[in-house]
Design an enzyme around this catalytic site. Structure first.
Site, short mmCIF file in Angstrom:
data_model
loop_
_atom_site.label_atom_id
_atom_site.label_comp_id
_atom_site.label_asym_id
_atom_site.label_seq_id
_atom_site.Cartn_x
_atom_site.Cartn_y
_atom_site.Cartn_z
N ASN A 10 36.70 50.19 32.48
CA ASN A 10 35.66 51.23 32.36
C ASN A 10 36.16 52.56 32.87
OD1 ASN A 10 33.76 49.31 31.52
ND2 ASN A 10 32.97 48.99 33.59
N ASP A 241 36.87 43.07 43.81
CA ASP A 241 37.95 43.09 42.82
C ASP A 241 39.31 43.14 43.49
OD1 ASP A 241 36.05 43.07 40.79
OD2 ASP A 241 36.00 45.25 40.64
#
Length: 292
Positions: A10, A241
């Protein structure tokens, strides 16, 4: 060994705000930033910066946002040869971050919904395949079964929480979830929401991250808990993450799961001290320095 990451990428629009907005509430904040993000890309960057040979597989649009989205992957040296370019817009996220580092995120999937398992080249025996839940679940299922057939090690980060059929979950080498995702899954499996309960229900290794309380894991051999490293929190976006990507990198080098979790926790403590997601991932040298 290498790490292949199949997942989302993204462009993140990040807004620093004095407090997170409530429904119907407008909050005036500081200068916004456009930075690379997406769970898959963040994890790939974290693994690459930790020294792994990383291939990222996903999809972007043919638009200016793609350059922002891919910038950290390129800088980290990830192999993008299996990336798809589509007519859909590049995925994007709007992220509000308050003064305590807490965040509130809205995501538009865009091209990420067009990522396909067939894009992933053959996986070497022993290689790590890392996935999340911002790409179509059916594609993850196909990849999990293919990875096992090819002798690779499929790892799924169940983020954001979404249902996969139990036979796919039972084919994993490792399932990673935070405590909220673990509770969501446990409610559907009818088991307790800790690592031991999920391991008993699925029969695979489980790691549950617990934020400032560290993380726990359960395998067929053992159950353990590790603490979090002390950190000055500036922005928690991408912390999970970072944990997943560095864990995958450590496992690809042959580290045992417990040692890999300690390294992942150290790296995540560095990441939360910085603004941003992919841009906040530490280098291997930084993590080595913290661990001594």
């Amino acid at each position: 060994m290498s790490v292949t990451v199949f997942g989302s990428v993204n462009a993140d629009l990040t807004f620093p705000v004095p407090q997170l907005p409530a429904p119907g509430h407008t909050v005036l904040g500081g200068a916004w930033r456009a930075v690379p993000g997406g769970k898959g890309a963040n994890q790939a960057v974290a693994a690459a910066r930790d020294g792994a040979l990383v291939r990222f597989v996903g999809a972007v649009g043919r638009d200016p946002m793609a350059e922002i989205a891919l910038s950290a992957l390129r800088a980290a040296g990830a192999d993008l040869s299996a990336l798809a370019e589509t007519d859909a817009p590049t995925g994007a996220a709007c992220i509000c971050v308050d003064g305590q580092g807490r965040n509130q995120i809205a995501v538009s999937s865009g091209a990420n919904a067009l990522a396909r398992a067939a894009q992933v080249p053959p996986l070497a025996a022993g290689a790590i395949l890392l996935m999340q839940m911002e790409t179509p679940p059916a594609e993850n299922v196909a990849l999990i079964h293919r990875a096992r057939a090819e002798g690779a090690h499929p790892i799924l980060n169940l983020a954001p929480a979404a249902w996969l059929e139990p036979d796919a979950l039972r084919a994993l080498r490792l399932l990673i979830a935070n405590e909220h995702e673990a509770a969501w899954l446990a409610a559907r499996l009818g088991c307790s929401a800790d690592a031991k309960g999920l391991h008993a229900a699925l029969g695979v290794s489980i790691a549950v991250t617990l934020g400032e309380r560290g993380a726990e894991a359960a395998t067929a051999e053992a159950h353990w808990h590790i603490g979090a490293w002390p950190a000055h929190v500036a922005d928690t976006t991408g912390a999970g993450d970072c944990w997943c990507g560095v864990l995958a990198a450590a496992l690809s080098r042959g580290a045992p799961l417990e040692a890999a979790m300690h390294r992942a926790a150290a790296a995540a403590s560095i990441a939360v001290s910085r603004p941003g997601a992919a841009d906040a991932m530490p280098s291997a040298e930084e993590t080595d320095g913290l661990m001594g």
